[in-house]
Design an enzyme around this catalytic site. Structure first.
Site, mmCIF file in Angstrom:
data_model
loop_
_atom_site.group_PDB
_atom_site.id
_atom_site.type_symbol
_atom_site.label_atom_id
_atom_site.label_comp_id
_atom_site.label_asym_id
_atom_site.label_seq_id
_atom_site.Cartn_x
_atom_site.Cartn_y
_atom_site.Cartn_z
ATOM 1 N N GLN A 34 -13.863 -26.897 -26.074
ATOM 2 C CA GLN A 34 -13.462 -25.758 -26.507
ATOM 3 C C GLN A 34 -13.338 -26.123 -28.183
ATOM 4 O OE1 GLN A 34 -10.468 -23.292 -23.727
ATOM 5 N NE2 GLN A 34 -9.733 -24.412 -25.521
ATOM 6 N N GLY A 35 -14.360 -25.485 -28.988
ATOM 7 C CA GLY A 35 -14.359 -25.662 -30.316
ATOM 8 C C GLY A 35 -13.502 -24.517 -31.224
ATOM 9 N N GLU A 60 -5.130 -20.692 -19.968
ATOM 10 C CA GLU A 60 -4.504 -22.097 -20.139
ATOM 11 C C GLU A 60 -2.860 -21.990 -19.883
ATOM 12 O OE1 GLU A 60 -4.216 -23.698 -24.312
ATOM 13 O OE2 GLU A 60 -5.566 -25.189 -23.332
ATOM 14 N N SER A 75 -11.086 -31.579 -27.236
ATOM 15 C CA SER A 75 -10.857 -32.394 -25.865
ATOM 16 C C SER A 75 -12.141 -32.513 -25.320
ATOM 17 C CB SER A 75 -10.126 -31.597 -24.959
ATOM 18 O OG SER A 75 -8.565 -31.396 -25.672
ATOM 19 N N GLU A 87 6.364 -25.277 -32.312
ATOM 20 C CA GLU A 87 6.875 -24.516 -33.310
ATOM 21 C C GLU A 87 6.273 -23.039 -32.991
ATOM 22 O OE1 GLU A 87 5.467 -27.410 -33.624
ATOM 23 O OE2 GLU A 87 7.140 -28.620 -34.727
ATOM 24 N N SER A 133 -9.860 -25.501 -32.889
ATOM 25 C CA SER A 133 -8.844 -26.188 -33.973
ATOM 26 C C SER A 133 -9.876 -26.771 -34.976
ATOM 27 C CB SER A 133 -8.068 -27.296 -33.457
ATOM 28 O OG SER A 133 -7.162 -27.093 -32.523
#
Length: 380
Positions: A127-128, A249, A166, A364, A130
């Site tokens: 997964q691209g 997820e 990842s 957060e 972040s």
């Protein structure tokens, strides 16, 4: 056949979990004989193909896509069976848990041809998402994809950078989140592209973690040519695709909660500690893990009755993150000076536990969601 919640098999588990238990009993001994407790990528790939051979690589996928059509209650029971035999994580877990469901929901006929290859680990998807300046604030991404050419030969040119990808060094394909309309509000003008990792202009570099491993990569895109057919879902409509993907997820937190409870219940009886303060700390970890597991069981029961977990997923995720991190600290203290040795399992557990506060949504962000959506507190 769709396995319904409530069908019972053996020992109080559902039919699907009973079938999986029988399959695991038939294949795990031979797998262990060949691979032992190895956690290498090659061993994980071999395990994934064993699961695929039995139809267990993605049991929650629809039957037409190669799954078993299991609902969440049955799936969590199956996760428990895998944990019972200490099964390794499949090599292509992001493809199985995130990308595959997105293709099922939004993919066209050509894009769905990847599904059987994802099941067998012939395609390893990343997964691209972040970026260096947009981690938790996913909608703040700046990687650009410009649509060029006429309708007959239109395509995208991608420039930018992703980080903390990842399986980025092993991946063959990337589900890439890009900005296709920079003038639109930040949650709009985003699209999802399906990109082979061997495309010209893609460079990936390993990121070394505090544990010494390199499970992540940073990926750079320089004038990468991507065909128009690689667009998943509508142009500029990638936020909806992304939220659906992350929803799959985060639904896995129910399994995480149950797994944490099982882990603590297995570990605590074997600890021999004389320090009363440390014994009290261990008791707190045990209670925290039990509470997290009970929250997960409660949410699971609600789903089994046709309800929706709602904010429960965020509560469970926050509890799991905190308890996992604190458990790592406690187990390290139990080891004393020996825990400082690099080869000590407690040291590795402690280092890995740090990531629990950012995996599948940072603590957060979870707190903000709970404050705004449950408590009704104002933003900012």
């Amino acid at each position: 056949m769709r396995v319904r919640t409530g069908e019972t098999g053996v020992a109080g588990i559902g039919t699907a979990a009973a079938e999986l238990r029988a399959y695991l009993e038939s294949v795990v001994p031979a797998y262990r004989a060949e691979w032992g407790d190895g956690r290498s990528f090659v061993a994980a790939l071999a395990w994934q193909r064993l699961l695929a051979d039995g139809g267990w690589a993605a049991p929650s996928w629809p039957v037409w896509a190669g799954g078993r059509g299991l609902e969440v209650v049955d799936r969590v029971q199956c996760d428990a069976e895998l944990a019972r035999v200490d099964a390794p994580m499949p090599a292509g877990v992001l493809g199985l848990n995130n990308v595959g469901p997105a293709l099922i929901l939004f993919g066209d006929t050509g894009q769905r041809e990847s599904l059987p290859r994802i099941l067998r680990g012939e395609e390893i998807w990343c997964q691209g998402f972040s970026e260096p300046e947009a981690g938790s604030d996913l909608a703040g991404l700046r990687t650009r994809a410009e649509l060029v050419g006429d309708d007959g030969a239109a395509g995208f040119v991608v420039n930018g950078q992703k980080v903390w990808t990842s399986a980025g060094m092993q991946g063959t394909h990337l589900m890439l989140l890009v900005r296709t309309d920079p003038a639109a509000p930040k949650h709009r003008g985003i699209s999802v592209l399906l990109v082979p990792m061997d495309s010209a202009g893609i460079e990936r570099r390993p990121l070394r973690q505090i544990t010494g491993e390199s499970e992540f990569a940073e990926v750079f895109f320089t004038d990468v040519q991507v065909p128009r057919t690689a667009l998943l879902g509508p142009l500029h409509g990638g936020w909806r695709v992304t939220m659906a993907t992350l929803g799959y997820e985060r639904s896995g937190v129910l399994s995480l909660a149950a797994g944490l409870q099982r882990e603590v219940e297995r570990l605590v009886p074997g600890l021999r500690v004389s320090d009363p303060l440390l014994r009290e700390e261990i008791l707190r970890r045990w209670m925290d893990a039990r509470l997290t597991g009970l929250l997960g069981a409660r949410a699971l029961a609600a789903l089994g009755e046709g309800g929706k977990p709602g904010a429960a997923q965020s509560v469970i995720k926050a509890a799991w993150s905190r308890t996992t991190a604190e458990l790592g600290e406690t187990l390290l203290r139990v080891q004393g000076a020996d825990g400082l040795l690099a080869g000590n399992p407690a040291a590795q557990r402690f280092l890995r536990s740090r990531s629990s506060t950012i995996a599948a949504g940072t603590t957060e962000i979870m707190k903000n969601l709970l404050a705004e959506q449950v408590l009704g507190l104002p933003k900012g």
